[in-house]
Design a protein around this motif. Sequence first.
Motif, mmCIF file in Angstrom:
data_model
loop_
_atom_site.group_PDB
_atom_site.id
_atom_site.type_symbol
_atom_site.label_atom_id
_atom_site.label_comp_id
_atom_site.label_asym_id
_atom_site.label_seq_id
_atom_site.Cartn_x
_atom_site.Cartn_y
_atom_site.Cartn_z
ATOM 1 N N GLY A 1 36.792 -8.938 13.780
ATOM 2 C CA GLY A 1 36.220 -9.901 14.719
ATOM 3 C C GLY A 1 37.143 -11.080 14.954
ATOM 4 N N VAL A 2 36.715 -12.000 15.795
ATOM 5 C CA VAL A 2 37.509 -13.163 16.165
ATOM 6 C C VAL A 2 37.533 -14.153 14.999
ATOM 7 N N PRO A 3 38.728 -14.473 14.474
ATOM 8 C CA PRO A 3 38.802 -15.493 13.403
ATOM 9 C C PRO A 3 38.533 -16.885 13.971
ATOM 10 N N ILE A 4 37.701 -17.644 13.269
ATOM 11 C CA ILE A 4 37.339 -18.991 13.727
ATOM 12 C C ILE A 4 37.492 -19.955 12.568
ATOM 13 N N GLU A 5 38.303 -20.985 12.718
ATOM 14 C CA GLU A 5 38.432 -21.994 11.655
ATOM 15 C C GLU A 5 37.357 -23.048 11.895
ATOM 16 N N VAL A 6 36.556 -23.327 10.862
ATOM 17 C CA VAL A 6 35.445 -24.275 10.991
ATOM 18 C C VAL A 6 35.491 -25.291 9.844
ATOM 19 N N MET B 1 35.141 -14.301 2.859
ATOM 20 C CA MET B 1 35.166 -14.547 1.418
ATOM 21 C C MET B 1 36.527 -14.179 0.848
ATOM 22 N N ALA B 2 36.975 -14.955 -0.155
ATOM 23 C CA ALA B 2 38.278 -14.698 -0.777
ATOM 24 C C ALA B 2 38.187 -13.488 -1.705
ATOM 25 N N VAL B 3 39.353 -12.869 -1.958
ATOM 26 C CA VAL B 3 39.398 -11.726 -2.879
ATOM 27 C C VAL B 3 39.821 -12.203 -4.273
ATOM 28 N N LYS B 4 40.900 -13.021 -4.338
ATOM 29 C CA LYS B 4 41.390 -13.456 -5.648
ATOM 30 C C LYS B 4 40.975 -14.892 -5.968
ATOM 31 N N LYS B 5 39.860 -15.265 -5.452
ATOM 32 C CA LYS B 5 39.313 -16.601 -5.700
ATOM 33 C C LYS B 5 37.799 -16.472 -5.487
ATOM 34 N N ALA B 6 37.048 -17.108 -6.348
ATOM 35 C CA ALA B 6 35.595 -17.088 -6.134
ATOM 36 C C ALA B 6 35.291 -17.918 -4.887
ATOM 37 N N GLY B 7 34.366 -17.457 -4.089
ATOM 38 C CA GLY B 7 33.947 -18.217 -2.919
ATOM 39 C C GLY B 7 34.759 -17.899 -1.678
ATOM 40 N N PRO B 8 34.650 -18.724 -0.619
ATOM 41 C CA PRO B 8 35.249 -18.422 0.683
ATOM 42 C C PRO B 8 36.757 -18.691 0.699
ATOM 43 N N VAL B 9 37.455 -18.057 1.633
ATOM 44 C CA VAL B 9 38.853 -18.380 1.926
ATOM 45 C C VAL B 9 38.897 -19.826 2.416
ATOM 46 N N VAL B 10 39.904 -20.588 1.956
ATOM 47 C CA VAL B 10 40.097 -21.974 2.420
ATOM 48 C C VAL B 10 41.460 -22.039 3.106
ATOM 49 N N SER B 11 41.500 -22.520 4.353
ATOM 50 C CA SER B 11 42.769 -22.543 5.109
ATOM 51 C C SER B 11 43.686 -23.646 4.581
ATOM 52 N N ASP B 12 44.928 -23.648 5.081
ATOM 53 C CA ASP B 12 45.895 -24.689 4.690
ATOM 54 C C ASP B 12 45.413 -26.080 5.097
ATOM 55 N N ASN B 13 44.405 -26.127 5.953
ATOM 56 C CA ASN B 13 43.870 -27.410 6.417
ATOM 57 C C ASN B 13 42.585 -27.765 5.672
ATOM 58 N N GLY B 14 42.214 -26.924 4.693
ATOM 59 C CA GLY B 14 41.023 -27.211 3.892
ATOM 60 C C GLY B 14 39.726 -26.793 4.565
ATOM 61 N N ASN B 15 39.811 -25.890 5.545
ATOM 62 C CA ASN B 15 38.627 -25.448 6.264
ATOM 63 C C ASN B 15 38.244 -24.008 5.926
ATOM 64 N N PHE B 16 37.066 -23.583 6.381
ATOM 65 C CA PHE B 16 36.596 -22.205 6.175
ATOM 66 C C PHE B 16 36.959 -21.362 7.396
ATOM 67 N N ILE B 17 36.898 -20.023 7.211
ATOM 68 C CA ILE B 17 37.135 -19.086 8.309
ATOM 69 C C ILE B 17 35.890 -18.223 8.495
ATOM 70 N N ILE B 18 35.466 -18.094 9.754
ATOM 71 C CA ILE B 18 34.383 -17.160 10.093
ATOM 72 C C ILE B 18 35.004 -16.066 10.942
ATOM 73 N N ASP B 19 34.617 -14.810 10.674
ATOM 74 C CA ASP B 19 35.051 -13.686 11.516
ATOM 75 C C ASP B 19 33.864 -13.238 12.353
ATOM 76 N N ALA B 20 34.016 -13.248 13.668
ATOM 77 C CA ALA B 20 32.889 -12.961 14.570
ATOM 78 C C ALA B 20 33.216 -11.786 15.490
ATOM 79 N N PRO B 21 32.646 -10.597 15.206
ATOM 80 C CA PRO B 21 32.875 -9.448 16.086
ATOM 81 C C PRO B 21 32.012 -9.524 17.350
ATOM 82 N N PHE B 22 32.596 -9.130 18.483
ATOM 83 C CA PHE B 22 31.857 -9.062 19.751
ATOM 84 C C PHE B 22 32.027 -7.654 20.308
ATOM 85 N N ASP B 23 31.076 -7.214 21.147
ATOM 86 C CA ASP B 23 31.224 -5.854 21.664
ATOM 87 C C ASP B 23 32.423 -5.785 22.618
#
Length: 236
Positions: free
Chosen positions: A138-143, A168-190
């Motif tokens: 899906g579309v990556p979104i930094e939030v 969600m992160a693989v080698k870290k508990a919890g969500p992926v955190v970007s270099d800017n300290g934000n979260f990423i949402i992946d949003a699939p659309f048809d």
Amino acid sequence: SILERSKQLAAWTAVDHHVKPEHRVIGIGSGSTVPYVVERIVQLGAEANQERVFIPTGFQSKELIVSSGLSLGDVDQFPTIDVTLDGADEVDHELNCIKGGGACHLREKVLAEAANTFILVADYRKNVQYLGTNYTPGVPIEVVPFAYAKVLQNLHHTLNSPKASLRMAVKKAGPVVSDNGNFIIDAPFDLERMKTPYIIMAQIKMLTGVVEVGVFCNMAKAAYFGNEDGSVTIKW
Ligand code: DER
């Protein structure tokens, strides 16, 4: 491997075609294809590179520049870039692309926009007619973390992306955190909606709390794809 060779082929060809002797400021993207871009630039020789400065699109990109012995620069010091070379998760027939598989698309879009020439380099898996064909997360979104639940709710209900999820992160508990300290949402659309990626991008960008959307429309000047048979496809 054939896949790595195809990445190298795309990267070397793009550098040979678009890094000019007079270019002084070069933007370096993120991901697993871009190291081959840097490899080719290093091959131009210390002489050719001594006057150049290289702008990173995140921590990995910065490490790549430094470890390759190239001079590091900041985009606030060099707001205009001669050429930026970056990878992509998918590139459609109009050179629209999905980026952000590596959670770096905010700084990538800044350097893409700051560049006189923005070039994509990728392996054959990324070369599609319509976005969403091969890249299915899906579309990556930094939030901003503060707003992630609200953005998710809006994606599920208002923008009709019911499968949108927090990355969600693989080698870290919890969500992926970007270099800017934000979260990423992946949003699939048809697929039908992904045929007009500009509309999707604008709708997502308007959601409060969204920092940047991993859909790049009308930005790339050309895209280089290495093929399995050792040939190169260029879209422009
Ligand atoms: O996150 C990005 O947009 C990167 O450019 C990345 O997704 C490209 O992927 P690659 O590892 O296949 O080059």
